[in-house]
Design an enzyme around this catalytic site. Structure first.
Site, PDB file in Angstrom:
ATOM      1  CB  SER A 135      -0.872  -0.004   1.266  1.00 14.43           C
ATOM      2  OG  SER A 135      -1.396   1.268   1.515  1.00 14.43           O
ATOM      3  CE1 TYR A 148      -3.632  -2.179   5.324  1.00 13.54           C
ATOM      4  CE2 TYR A 148      -2.935   0.065   4.859  1.00 13.54           C
ATOM      5  CZ  TYR A 148      -3.415  -1.158   4.424  1.00 13.54           C
ATOM      6  OH  TYR A 148      -3.672  -1.353   3.084  1.00 13.54           O
TER       7      TYR A 148
HETATM    8  N1  LIG Z   1      -9.002  -1.214  -0.424  1.00 12.87           N
HETATM    9  C1  LIG Z   1      -8.056  -0.320  -0.689  1.00 12.87           C
HETATM   10  O1  LIG Z   1      -8.312   0.822  -1.080  1.00 12.87           O
HETATM   11  C2  LIG Z   1      -6.600  -0.724  -0.538  1.00 12.87           C
HETATM   12  C3  LIG Z   1      -5.608   0.236  -0.743  1.00 12.87           C
HETATM   13  C4  LIG Z   1      -4.269  -0.169  -0.628  1.00 12.87           C
HETATM   14  C5  LIG Z   1      -3.949  -1.483  -0.319  1.00 12.87           C
HETATM   15  N2  LIG Z   1      -4.928  -2.386  -0.100  1.00 12.87           N
HETATM   16  C6  LIG Z   1      -4.558  -3.745   0.219  1.00 12.87           C
HETATM   17  O2  LIG Z   1      -5.144  -4.616  -0.735  1.00 12.87           O
HETATM   18  C7  LIG Z   1      -5.458  -5.866  -0.111  1.00 12.87           C
HETATM   19  C8  LIG Z   1      -6.941  -6.181  -0.302  1.00 12.87           C
HETATM   20  O3  LIG Z   1      -7.712  -5.154   0.268  1.00 12.87           O
HETATM   21  P1  LIG Z   1      -9.314  -5.060   0.066  1.00 12.87           P
HETATM   22  O4  LIG Z   1      -9.746  -3.725   0.560  1.00 12.87           O
HETATM   23  O5  LIG Z   1      -9.661  -5.478  -1.300  1.00 12.87           O
HETATM   24  O6  LIG Z   1      -9.774  -6.168   1.126  1.00 12.87           O
HETATM   25  P2  LIG Z   1     -11.245  -6.691   1.511  1.00 12.87           P
HETATM   26  O7  LIG Z   1     -12.256  -6.346   0.479  1.00 12.87           O
HETATM   27  O8  LIG Z   1     -11.493  -6.292   2.935  1.00 12.87           O
HETATM   28  O9  LIG Z   1     -11.012  -8.271   1.435  1.00 12.87           O
HETATM   29  C9  LIG Z   1     -10.128  -8.890   2.293  1.00 12.87           C
HETATM   30  C10 LIG Z   1     -10.070 -10.334   1.902  1.00 12.87           C
HETATM   31  O10 LIG Z   1      -9.110 -10.993   2.740  1.00 12.87           O
HETATM   32  C11 LIG Z   1      -9.729 -12.099   3.371  1.00 12.87           C
HETATM   33  N3  LIG Z   1      -9.054 -12.300   4.661  1.00 12.87           N
HETATM   34  C12 LIG Z   1      -8.885 -11.405   5.653  1.00 12.87           C
HETATM   35  N4  LIG Z   1      -8.216 -11.955   6.676  1.00 12.87           N
HETATM   36  C13 LIG Z   1      -7.929 -13.239   6.297  1.00 12.87           C
HETATM   37  C14 LIG Z   1      -7.266 -14.313   6.923  1.00 12.87           C
HETATM   38  N5  LIG Z   1      -6.757 -14.221   8.165  1.00 12.87           N
HETATM   39  N6  LIG Z   1      -7.168 -15.489   6.262  1.00 12.87           N
HETATM   40  C15 LIG Z   1      -7.696 -15.625   5.007  1.00 12.87           C
HETATM   41  N7  LIG Z   1      -8.330 -14.632   4.364  1.00 12.87           N
HETATM   42  C16 LIG Z   1      -8.457 -13.448   5.013  1.00 12.87           C
HETATM   43  C17 LIG Z   1     -11.212 -11.733   3.447  1.00 12.87           C
HETATM   44  O11 LIG Z   1     -12.071 -12.860   3.529  1.00 12.87           O
HETATM   45  P3  LIG Z   1     -12.580 -13.416   4.964  1.00 12.87           P
HETATM   46  O12 LIG Z   1     -12.966 -12.233   5.787  1.00 12.87           O
HETATM   47  O13 LIG Z   1     -13.698 -14.332   4.621  1.00 12.87           O
HETATM   48  O14 LIG Z   1     -11.416 -14.155   5.537  1.00 12.87           O
HETATM   49  C18 LIG Z   1     -11.390 -11.072   2.086  1.00 12.87           C
HETATM   50  O15 LIG Z   1     -11.524 -12.037   1.052  1.00 12.87           O
HETATM   51  C19 LIG Z   1      -5.072  -5.736   1.358  1.00 12.87           C
HETATM   52  O16 LIG Z   1      -3.776  -6.265   1.543  1.00 12.87           O
HETATM   53  C20 LIG Z   1      -5.054  -4.234   1.562  1.00 12.87           C
HETATM   54  O17 LIG Z   1      -4.201  -3.847   2.599  1.00 12.87           O
HETATM   55  C21 LIG Z   1      -6.256  -2.041  -0.202  1.00 12.87           C
END
Ligand SMILES: NC(=O)c1ccc[n+]([C@@H]2O[C@H](COP(=O)([O-])OP(=O)(O)OC[C@H]3O[C@@H](n4cnc5c(N)ncnc54)[C@H](OP(=O)(O)O)[C@@H]3O)[C@@H](O)[C@H]2O)c1
Length: 192
Positions: A135, A148
């Protein structure tokens, strides 16, 4: 690296960026396995994309990681995407220690252990990759999300060192500074 006929394992592929990546890789004729803790979420993705493989696992549990490695020896692309983002204030004395540990474990320790356990089989593949979803906050920390931000900075540093360690092997290491809207718009060919 070729963008089809790969076996791609995506942690946290049941929503958000992981699901968007899964969709891109499916469209390009790859075998895609998504990992998550909630079977309901996984099943709802499977209903929409019947070709996708789903696996219930918690990446913060080392035994679950070992099971994944054993069950999917054909994986040649590991995408460490699952992450959690919590806001916390260190002026607050009731800050929950368990939440802090869970965030570090999900965002940093799990990708490290997934890499550790998958690398021996990745090294046997003709072409392989580890893609870590980092990120922008790993470069410039968000004050309301210090754990984070620090975990993402650690992941970036780990990725850079690992990339150099694996130079000259078949395994390429990528570190993606992700934004959700960005991932939704990019083609897979610009990731690999
Ligand atoms: N969203 C943004 O704007 C953004 C920006 C920069 C970086 N990122 C990074 O991109 C990645 C994805 O983000 P997102 O916002 O798309 O996430 P999200 O929609 O919240 O989805 C998270 C996913 O991870 C799974 N998960 C969480 N904890 C887990 C565990 N202990 N074991 C297995 N699965 C797990 C969740 O499923 P379950 O809950 O069913 O386990 C879900 O499928 C992350 O690394 C985040 O830091 C996101």
């Amino acid at each position: 690296m070729k963008i089809n006929q790969n076996v791609v394992l995506i942690t946290g592929g049941s929503s958000g960026i992981g699901l968007a990546l899964a969709r891109h890789f499916l469209e390009k004729e790859n075998k895609v396995i998504i990992i998550g803790r909630s079977m309901d979420k996984l099943l709802s993705v499977k209903k929409q994309y019947p070709r996708i493989h789903i696996e219930k696992a918690d990446i913060t549990v080392e035994e679950d990681i070992k099971v994944l490695v054993h069950k999917y020896p054909d994986v040649n692309i590991l995408i460490n995407n699952a992450g959690i983002h919590m806001e916390c204030d260190f002026k607050n004395s009731s800050l929950d220690t368990q939440s802090i540990k869970q965030e570090i474990s999900t965002d940093f320790i799990a990708p490290v252990l997934l890499s550790k356990y998958f690398i021996p089989s990745l090294l046997l593949k003709k072409e392989a990759a580890i893609i870590n979803i980092s990120s922008y906050f790993g470069i410039s920390p968000k004050q309301s999300a210090p754990i984070y931000s620090a975990s993402k900075a650690a992941l970036r540093s780990f990725s850079k060192a690992l990339r150099v360690q694996l130079e000259g092997t078949s395994v390429k290491v990528f570190d993606i500074l992700s934004f959700r809207s960005f991932i939704h718009s990019i083609p897979v060919s610009s990731v690999l």
